[in-house]
Design an enzyme around this catalytic site. Structure first.
Site, mmCIF file in Angstrom:
data_model
loop_
_atom_site.group_PDB
_atom_site.id
_atom_site.type_symbol
_atom_site.label_atom_id
_atom_site.label_comp_id
_atom_site.label_asym_id
_atom_site.label_seq_id
_atom_site.Cartn_x
_atom_site.Cartn_y
_atom_site.Cartn_z
ATOM 1 N N LYS A 1 -77.781 -32.923 -18.013
ATOM 2 C CA LYS A 1 -79.193 -33.125 -17.646
ATOM 3 C C LYS A 1 -79.931 -31.785 -17.609
ATOM 4 O O LYS A 1 -79.586 -30.887 -18.380
ATOM 5 C CB LYS A 1 -79.281 -33.892 -16.323
ATOM 6 N N GLY B 1 -76.732 -40.904 -10.011
ATOM 7 C CA GLY B 1 -77.062 -39.791 -9.128
ATOM 8 C C GLY B 1 -77.159 -40.179 -7.665
ATOM 9 O O GLY B 1 -77.632 -39.400 -6.839
ATOM 10 N N ASN C 1 -73.007 -35.299 -19.277
ATOM 11 C CA ASN C 1 -74.461 -35.175 -19.440
ATOM 12 C C ASN C 1 -74.941 -34.176 -18.388
ATOM 13 O O ASN C 1 -75.042 -34.519 -17.212
ATOM 14 C CB ASN C 1 -75.110 -36.555 -19.247
ATOM 15 N N GLU D 1 -75.037 -48.122 -17.721
ATOM 16 C CA GLU D 1 -75.365 -47.264 -16.588
ATOM 17 C C GLU D 1 -76.365 -47.972 -15.677
ATOM 18 O O GLU D 1 -77.586 -47.871 -15.902
ATOM 19 C CB GLU D 1 -75.995 -45.959 -17.083
ATOM 20 N N GLU E 1 -83.388 -42.218 -17.289
ATOM 21 C CA GLU E 1 -84.324 -41.178 -16.838
ATOM 22 C C GLU E 1 -85.381 -40.877 -17.900
ATOM 23 O O GLU E 1 -86.421 -40.314 -17.597
ATOM 24 C CB GLU E 1 -83.541 -39.913 -16.428
ATOM 25 N N SER F 1 -72.501 -42.161 -11.086
ATOM 26 C CA SER F 1 -71.741 -41.623 -9.956
ATOM 27 C C SER F 1 -70.229 -41.654 -10.183
ATOM 28 O O SER F 1 -69.447 -41.901 -9.258
ATOM 29 C CB SER F 1 -72.106 -42.348 -8.652
ATOM 30 N N HIS G 1 -81.605 -43.043 -22.233
ATOM 31 C CA HIS G 1 -81.163 -42.828 -20.852
ATOM 32 C C HIS G 1 -82.247 -43.331 -19.896
ATOM 33 O O HIS G 1 -83.433 -43.162 -20.160
ATOM 34 C CB HIS G 1 -80.887 -41.334 -20.604
HETATM 35 P P1 PGA Z 1 -74.398 -39.347 -12.496
HETATM 36 O O1 PGA Z 1 -75.249 -39.534 -13.837
HETATM 37 O O2 PGA Z 1 -72.943 -39.266 -12.914
HETATM 38 O O3 PGA Z 1 -74.892 -38.070 -11.875
HETATM 39 O O4 PGA Z 1 -74.643 -40.532 -11.641
HETATM 40 C C1 PGA Z 1 -74.782 -40.302 -14.906
HETATM 41 C C2 PGA Z 1 -75.801 -40.320 -16.017
HETATM 42 O O5 PGA Z 1 -76.988 -40.436 -15.726
HETATM 43 O O6 PGA Z 1 -75.465 -40.209 -17.202
#
Ligand code: PGA
Length: 264
Positions: free
Chosen positions: A12, A187, A10, A181, A98, A227, A96
């Site tokens: 982003k 992140g 992803n 997640e 976010e 992460s 997601h």
């Molecule tokens: P990250 O994000 O690996 O940067 O923690 C994962 C995600 O949000 O899909």
């Protein structure tokens, strides 16, 4: 039926077209050694077409990070499922954290946070539209640190999963990918303990069995995300109930992402 491992990158809101193209060019040479797993890249919308051209016949699937639930019309700024199909997407992330306004790393004042207003109803509408057009939804679920510390993890996941899967026919549920997640791990560099991620994956599989059928529970793919890096990916993949990973930050580095792919 054995489930195939799946690793999703992803990206982003990162990378320009030339940056995305060079990342893909660095990944393509190793794909022939990874025929036993599925690989999906989810760039931002402007990169979908140039990447679709590069990826044609290369064994890496293309996915989007979000979608709208109507096929066409006066919906300024939205992108529909038929548009994703047209550009070559076969996967799409939905729900997601976010997009739900639940951030692990960033923070915004409350008056701005409501912009990211994804909820169970919008996620359900998006997921059903994706299934209708035979695009595989990657449904993200996860609790915040606060919810976890209050002992509400399963309650939150139950609400998110049942809301997203409302009125979805059980014959279609097994084709969906669920990504667990935890918001606090996204992140932040604080990846979830692999045993705990496995416990949650088993819990989700149990819920699928109770709600739909044991076939659905056996076939549905459940990923861990938050992460994941080249260093820790292997500790998740040693559990047969974790079918892969949804990778954010580490998918922006060809070397790190390759390490993850090779440990899947
Ligand atoms: P990250 O994000 O690996 O940067 O923690 C994962 C995600 O949000 O899909």
């Amino acid at each position: 039926m054995a489930r195939r491992r799946l690793v999703v990158g992803n990206w982003k809101m990162n990378l320009t077209i030339p940056e995305g193209e060079s990342l893909v060019e660095a990944l393509i040479p190793v794909v022939s050694q990874l025929r036993h797993i599925d690989i999906v890249l989810c760039p931002s919308y402007p990169l979908l077409h140039p990447l679709a051209v590069l990826l044609r016949g290369k064994g890496i699937y293309l996915g989007a990070q979000d979608v709208f639930w109507e096929d066409r019309g006066a919906f300024t700024g939205q992108v529909s499922v038929p548009m994703l199909v047209d550009v070559g997407c076969t996967f799409c992330i939905v729900g997601h954290s976010e997009r739900r306004g639940r951030f692990g790393a960033n923070s915004f004042p409350p008056e701005i946070l409501s912009y990211f207003g994804e909820n169970e109803h919008t996620i359900n509408a998006k997921l059903r539209r994706l299934l209708y057009h035979q695009v595989t939804p990657i449904l993200c679920v996860g609790e915040t640190l606060e919810e976890r510390s209050r002992g509400q993890t399963e309650e939150v996941l139950l609400h998110q999963l049942m809301g997203a899967l409302k009125d979805v026919d059980s014959s279609e549920v097994s084709s969906i990918v669920v990504a667990y997640e935890p918001v606090w791990s996204i992140g932040t560099g604080e990846n979830c303990d692999p045993e705990e991620a496995c416990r949650i994956a088993v819990w989700i599989r149990g819920l699928m069995e109770k709600t739909f059928s044991s076939d659905v529970a056996q076939e549905i793919r459940i990923l861990y995300g938050g992460s994941v890096t080249g260093r820790n990916a292997g500790s998740y993949f040693k559990f047969s109930d974790i079918d892969g990973a949804l990778v954010g930050g580490a998918s922006l580095s060809a070397e790190d992402f390759k390490r993850i792919l090779f440990s899947a």
